[in-house]
Design a protein around this motif. Sequence first.
Motif, mmCIF file in Angstrom:
data_model
loop_
_atom_site.group_PDB
_atom_site.id
_atom_site.type_symbol
_atom_site.label_atom_id
_atom_site.label_comp_id
_atom_site.label_asym_id
_atom_site.label_seq_id
_atom_site.Cartn_x
_atom_site.Cartn_y
_atom_site.Cartn_z
ATOM 1 N N GLY A 98 50.009 45.671 22.935
ATOM 2 C CA GLY A 98 49.815 44.248 23.222
ATOM 3 C C GLY A 98 48.820 44.023 24.347
ATOM 4 O O GLY A 98 47.981 43.117 24.276
ATOM 5 N N MET A 99 48.900 44.869 25.377
ATOM 6 C CA MET A 99 47.963 44.739 26.493
ATOM 7 C C MET A 99 46.529 45.040 26.047
ATOM 8 O O MET A 99 45.598 44.345 26.450
ATOM 9 N N THR A 100 46.374 46.044 25.203
ATOM 10 C CA THR A 100 45.052 46.382 24.696
ATOM 11 C C THR A 100 44.482 45.233 23.853
ATOM 12 O O THR A 100 43.331 44.822 24.027
ATOM 13 N N GLN A 101 45.308 44.718 22.952
ATOM 14 C CA GLN A 101 44.857 43.615 22.105
ATOM 15 C C GLN A 101 44.541 42.380 22.936
ATOM 16 O O GLN A 101 43.522 41.718 22.714
ATOM 17 N N ALA A 102 45.405 42.065 23.879
ATOM 18 C CA ALA A 102 45.190 40.884 24.725
ATOM 19 C C ALA A 102 43.906 41.024 25.534
ATOM 20 O O ALA A 102 43.126 40.069 25.651
ATOM 21 N N ARG A 103 43.673 42.218 26.070
ATOM 22 C CA ARG A 103 42.464 42.437 26.874
ATOM 23 C C ARG A 103 41.206 42.288 26.016
ATOM 24 O O ARG A 103 40.238 41.657 26.435
ATOM 25 N N GLN A 104 41.229 42.831 24.805
ATOM 26 C CA GLN A 104 40.063 42.719 23.926
ATOM 27 C C GLN A 104 39.802 41.269 23.537
ATOM 28 O O GLN A 104 38.664 40.803 23.562
ATOM 29 N N MET A 105 40.854 40.555 23.173
ATOM 30 C CA MET A 105 40.666 39.156 22.767
ATOM 31 C C MET A 105 40.324 38.275 23.959
ATOM 32 O O MET A 105 39.549 37.328 23.828
ATOM 33 N N ALA A 106 40.878 38.599 25.138
ATOM 34 C CA ALA A 106 40.538 37.836 26.343
ATOM 35 C C ALA A 106 39.049 37.951 26.630
ATOM 36 O O ALA A 106 38.402 36.959 26.999
ATOM 37 N N ALA A 107 38.489 39.143 26.432
ATOM 38 C CA ALA A 107 37.053 39.324 26.647
ATOM 39 C C ALA A 107 36.255 38.504 25.635
ATOM 40 O O ALA A 107 35.252 37.885 25.987
ATOM 41 N N GLU A 108 36.700 38.484 24.383
ATOM 42 C CA GLU A 108 36.014 37.686 23.356
ATOM 43 C C GLU A 108 36.072 36.197 23.668
ATOM 44 O O GLU A 108 35.141 35.458 23.363
ATOM 45 N N LEU A 109 37.156 35.772 24.276
ATOM 46 C CA LEU A 109 37.351 34.349 24.561
ATOM 47 C C LEU A 109 36.777 33.924 25.911
ATOM 48 O O LEU A 109 36.830 32.752 26.270
ATOM 49 N N GLY A 110 36.225 34.871 26.665
ATOM 50 C CA GLY A 110 35.663 34.535 27.971
ATOM 51 C C GLY A 110 36.719 34.374 29.047
ATOM 52 O O GLY A 110 36.534 33.609 29.991
ATOM 53 N N LEU A 111 37.816 35.112 28.937
ATOM 54 C CA LEU A 111 38.907 34.993 29.893
ATOM 55 C C LEU A 111 38.942 36.103 30.934
ATOM 56 O O LEU A 111 39.870 36.172 31.724
ATOM 57 N N THR A 112 37.939 36.969 30.928
ATOM 58 C CA THR A 112 37.881 38.026 31.933
ATOM 59 C C THR A 112 36.699 37.757 32.855
ATOM 60 O O THR A 112 35.731 37.111 32.447
ATOM 61 N N PRO A 113 36.768 38.243 34.087
ATOM 62 C CA PRO A 113 35.629 38.023 34.994
ATOM 63 C C PRO A 113 34.312 38.554 34.422
ATOM 64 O O PRO A 113 33.290 37.894 34.522
ATOM 65 N N ALA A 114 34.355 39.716 33.790
ATOM 66 C CA ALA A 114 33.117 40.286 33.230
ATOM 67 C C ALA A 114 32.586 39.432 32.082
ATOM 68 O O ALA A 114 31.382 39.203 31.975
#
Length: 142
Positions: A98-114
């Motif tokens: 779940g953490m891996t999936q959430a992190r990948q989708m968060a990046a796609e959605l612009g939810l990570t600092p990077a």
Amino acid sequence: MRGSKAGIEPHDEQQPDDLPAPPEWLGDDAREEWLRVLPILLGERRTLSMADLSIFANYCVAIGQVAEANRILKAEGLTFSGPSGPKRHPAVAVRSDGMTQARQMAAELGLTPASRGRPGIKPGSGDSEEPGLFGMFGGHGL
């Protein structure tokens, strides 16, 4: 053939007057994440379109799975005793996935600092009031 390609003009999709309600099938934790993040992505940053709601729902599901796995692990521990000795609790793998999936989708959605630092994020979607890289082209991209 010679010549120039027709330019593709970015368009701002008309945003709904009200934010879409979370799907009924979302769990409680996923629903909370929907209500917490959707106003930011759809309203403030305007980086999410109505067509993106399915991936956003998947992101919320992944966050919900992580929260549920954390509760299970808190109550039952990281390991259990099996016939051949201690074993890792199955919720550890669920949480990790779940953490891996959430992190990948968060990046796609612009939810990570990077991911917020990438040029594709629309002006006004970050903490700075500066127009960003594409702002100097009048918002029309390259």
